[in-house]
Design a protein around this motif. Structure first.
Motif, PDB file in Angstrom:
ATOM      1  N   VAL A   1      54.654  31.931 -16.539  1.00 43.68           N
ATOM      2  CA  VAL A   1      53.963  33.015 -17.226  1.00 43.68           C
ATOM      3  C   VAL A   1      52.991  33.725 -16.286  1.00 43.68           C
ATOM      4  O   VAL A   1      53.076  34.934 -16.076  1.00 43.68           O
ATOM      5  N   ALA A   2      52.047  32.978 -15.719  1.00 43.43           N
ATOM      6  CA  ALA A   2      51.045  33.560 -14.835  1.00 43.43           C
ATOM      7  C   ALA A   2      50.394  32.471 -14.003  1.00 43.43           C
ATOM      8  O   ALA A   2      50.322  31.316 -14.424  1.00 43.43           O
TER       9      ALA A   2
ATOM     10  N   THR B   1      46.192  36.717  -8.441  1.00 47.44           N
ATOM     11  CA  THR B   1      47.016  36.426  -9.613  1.00 47.44           C
ATOM     12  C   THR B   1      48.459  36.854  -9.422  1.00 47.44           C
ATOM     13  O   THR B   1      48.780  37.697  -8.579  1.00 47.44           O
ATOM     14  N   HIS B   2      49.331  36.263 -10.218  1.00 44.83           N
ATOM     15  CA  HIS B   2      50.744  36.602 -10.226  1.00 44.83           C
ATOM     16  C   HIS B   2      51.252  36.450 -11.656  1.00 44.83           C
ATOM     17  O   HIS B   2      50.945  35.462 -12.319  1.00 44.83           O
ATOM     18  N   TYR B   3      52.024  37.432 -12.125  1.00 40.65           N
ATOM     19  CA  TYR B   3      52.517  37.433 -13.492  1.00 40.65           C
ATOM     20  C   TYR B   3      54.032  37.541 -13.544  1.00 40.65           C
ATOM     21  O   TYR B   3      54.654  38.204 -12.706  1.00 40.65           O
TER      22      TYR B   3
ATOM     23  N   GLY C   1      47.973  24.781  -3.700  1.00 43.67           N
ATOM     24  CA  GLY C   1      47.635  26.183  -3.830  1.00 43.67           C
ATOM     25  C   GLY C   1      48.757  27.105  -4.253  1.00 43.67           C
ATOM     26  O   GLY C   1      48.641  28.323  -4.106  1.00 43.67           O
ATOM     27  N   HIS C   2      49.843  26.566  -4.798  1.00 44.67           N
ATOM     28  CA  HIS C   2      50.948  27.397  -5.254  1.00 44.67           C
ATOM     29  C   HIS C   2      50.637  27.954  -6.639  1.00 44.67           C
ATOM     30  O   HIS C   2      50.381  27.193  -7.571  1.00 44.67           O
ATOM     31  N   TYR C   3      50.669  29.247  -6.782  1.00 41.82           N
ATOM     32  CA  TYR C   3      50.400  29.888  -8.068  1.00 41.82           C
ATOM     33  C   TYR C   3      51.522  30.831  -8.474  1.00 41.82           C
ATOM     34  O   TYR C   3      51.342  31.693  -9.336  1.00 41.82           O
ATOM     35  N   GLY C   4      52.683  30.639  -7.883  1.00 40.47           N
ATOM     36  CA  GLY C   4      53.851  31.434  -8.203  1.00 40.47           C
ATOM     37  C   GLY C   4      54.719  30.785  -9.253  1.00 40.47           C
ATOM     38  O   GLY C   4      54.287  29.905  -9.995  1.00 40.47           O
ATOM     39  N   ALA C   5      55.964  31.212  -9.308  1.00 44.02           N
ATOM     40  CA  ALA C   5      56.854  30.870 -10.411  1.00 44.02           C
ATOM     41  C   ALA C   5      57.617  29.563 -10.258  1.00 44.02           C
ATOM     42  O   ALA C   5      58.301  29.146 -11.193  1.00 44.02           O
TER      43      ALA C   5
END
Length: 124
Positions: free
Chosen positions: A48-49, A58-60, A102-106
């Motif tokens: 989602v995000a 941020t990444h959505y 630190g991965h904040y992607g999909a």
């Protein structure tokens, strides 16, 4: 080990809004990241995000851009997901996740810690 607790789920009408919270135990470090995933009945879990803890990058997912906003409160070790213009397709269990690397992607497999989820139901 990081412990995550989601809250704020519930039943809302289509077009309405809901704000989810995810409280993390312990200290969040600069290189860590957090994110939201969701899983609808009969479907696989999807991204989602995500947000980098210190920088706030941020990444959505395309499906929620312009409707959902991810944010954080560093002092409270809490992440939020503001959901607006909800529709029945948003109905799912929403999960909070944390990546020590630190991965904040999909990519779901890159998040090491997960909460138990909170149910969001959007009626038509």
């Amino acid at each position: 080990q990081v412990q995550l607790v989601e809250s704020g789920g519930g039943l809302v009408q289509a077009g309405g809004s809901l704000k989810l919270s995810c409280a993390a135990s312990g200290r969040m470090y600069s290189e860590w990241a957090m994110g939201w995933f969701r899983q609808a009945p009969g479907k696989e879990r999807e991204f989602v995000a995500g947000i980098a803890w210190t920088m706030g990058t941020t990444h959505y997912a395309d499906s929620v851009k312009g409707r959902f906003t991810i944010s954080k409160d560093n002092a409270k070790n809490t992440m939020y997901l503001q959901m607006n213009s909800l529709n029945p397709e948003d109905t799912a269990v929403y999960y909070c996740a944390c990546s020590e690397l630190g991965h904040y992607g999909a990519t779901m497999s890159l998040y090491e810690y997960w909460g138990q989820g909170t149910q969001v139901t959007v009626s038509s």
